[in-house]
Scaffold this active site. Structure first.
Site, mmCIF file in Angstrom:
data_model
loop_
_atom_site.group_PDB
_atom_site.id
_atom_site.type_symbol
_atom_site.label_atom_id
_atom_site.label_comp_id
_atom_site.label_asym_id
_atom_site.label_seq_id
_atom_site.Cartn_x
_atom_site.Cartn_y
_atom_site.Cartn_z
ATOM 1 C CB SER A 170 -0.965 -0.046 1.188
ATOM 2 O OG SER A 170 -1.913 0.987 1.125
ATOM 3 C CG ASP A 235 -7.309 -2.220 -3.436
ATOM 4 O OD1 ASP A 235 -7.882 -1.346 -2.757
ATOM 5 O OD2 ASP A 235 -6.112 -2.519 -3.291
ATOM 6 C CG HIS A 264 -6.187 -1.516 0.244
ATOM 7 N ND1 HIS A 264 -5.381 -1.299 -0.853
ATOM 8 C CD2 HIS A 264 -5.575 -0.891 1.290
ATOM 9 C CE1 HIS A 264 -4.333 -0.562 -0.490
ATOM 10 N NE2 HIS A 264 -4.427 -0.310 0.802
#
EC number: 3.1.2.22
Length: 288
Positions: A170, A235, A264
């Protein structure tokens, strides 16, 4: 300006250079620290103390395999570092940059589980303003933080670049891409990566503006190491299209992992996640 789409013009003129959507989706969200580091009288040995919120899942013996220390960045902050010895015969060490809402305490159990399953040691660190690290989180500090971690990993443990796999998750893909674009390593793994801040907030953005944050899309083509990209197709924070766009710009892409149905924060819960990492580390890197 003639080539800008209507939505891009709106971004520029109606929402100044730091749009609220970027802040809401990509803001640094350091949790209340889930650990403390206590230094002995000599000042050379640090002891890790985890709070209940760290959700430690192993015994004290496994915790003894974790070494922690502090190092200073070029920006003057002191950041917490963690070296997890998961395997005595590990060839590779993951330099792991975590997501934006966790700290080393919360990640420690995951690191032991991951490293023992893919036969890698793991070196991680907390960003400025996270956990026991001083300072405040910012884009510039992200880059200084990973530089300090890279130096510590190489000098303190004598680990050579060809034995380091740079892993970013991320927001952690931002310092990871920046470092990998400047230094060659064994490989790079990008887990739920973003192309840039503006492109997350405004998906129709086609170019990188001077005020854009986290421009992975402009740096990834400079990476000369093999790159594995992992992304969930559902996501909800960083759209799957970001992973695809980065994959298309890689110099040395390997077979990506698109996790069907994953969001995610749950990619690692799917069986193919570990399977792909094992194959990449134990088989593919040998032949690259």
């Amino acid at each position: 300006m003639n080539n800008l789409s209507f939505s891009e013009l709106c971004c520029l003129f109606c929402c100044p250079p730091c749009p609220g959507k970027i802040a809401s989706k990509l803001a640094f969200l350091p949790p209340d620290p889930t650990y403390t580091l206590m230094c002995d009288e000599s000042g050379s040995r640090w002891t890790l103390h985890l709070s209940e919120r760290a959700d430690w899942q192993y015994s004290s013996r496994e915790k003894d395999a974790i070494e922690c220390f502090m190092t200073r960045t070029s920006k003057g902050n002191r950041i917490a570092c963690m070296f997890v010895r998961c395997s005595p015969n590990a060839k590779y060490t993951l330099l792991f940059s975590h997501g934006n809402a966790v700290d080393l305490g919360q990640m420690s159990s995951f690191y032991i589980g991951l490293g023992s399953r893919i036969n890698c040691n793991i070196f991680s660190y907390d960003y400025s303003g996270y956990g026991a690290s001083s300072g405040k989180p910012s884009e510039k500090n992200l880059y200084a933080d990973i530089d300090a971690a890279w130096v510590a990993l190489r000098t303190r443990y004598g680990i050579r670049p060809e034995n380091v796999i740079i892993y970013g998750q991320s927001i952690g893909t931002v310092p990871s891409v920046d470092l990998a674009a400047r230094y060659e390593s064994a490989a790079v793994i990008l887990h739920s990566p973003l192309t840039s801040g503006m492109r997350v907030a405004f998906p129709d953005t086609k170019k990188t503006y001077c005020f854009d944050a986290f421009p992975n899309i402009d740096k990834i083509s400079k990476i000369t190491s093999p790159v594995l990209i992992i992304h969930g197709t559902e996501d909800e924070v960083i759209d799957f299209s970001h992973g695809l766009a980065l994959f298309e710009r890689c110099q040395r892409p390997v077979e990506p992992l698109w996790v069907e149905g994953a969001g995610h924060n749950d990619v690692e819960l799917y069986g193919q996640y570990l399977e792909r990492l094992k194959r990449f580390v134990s088989q593919e890197l040998v032949n690259l």
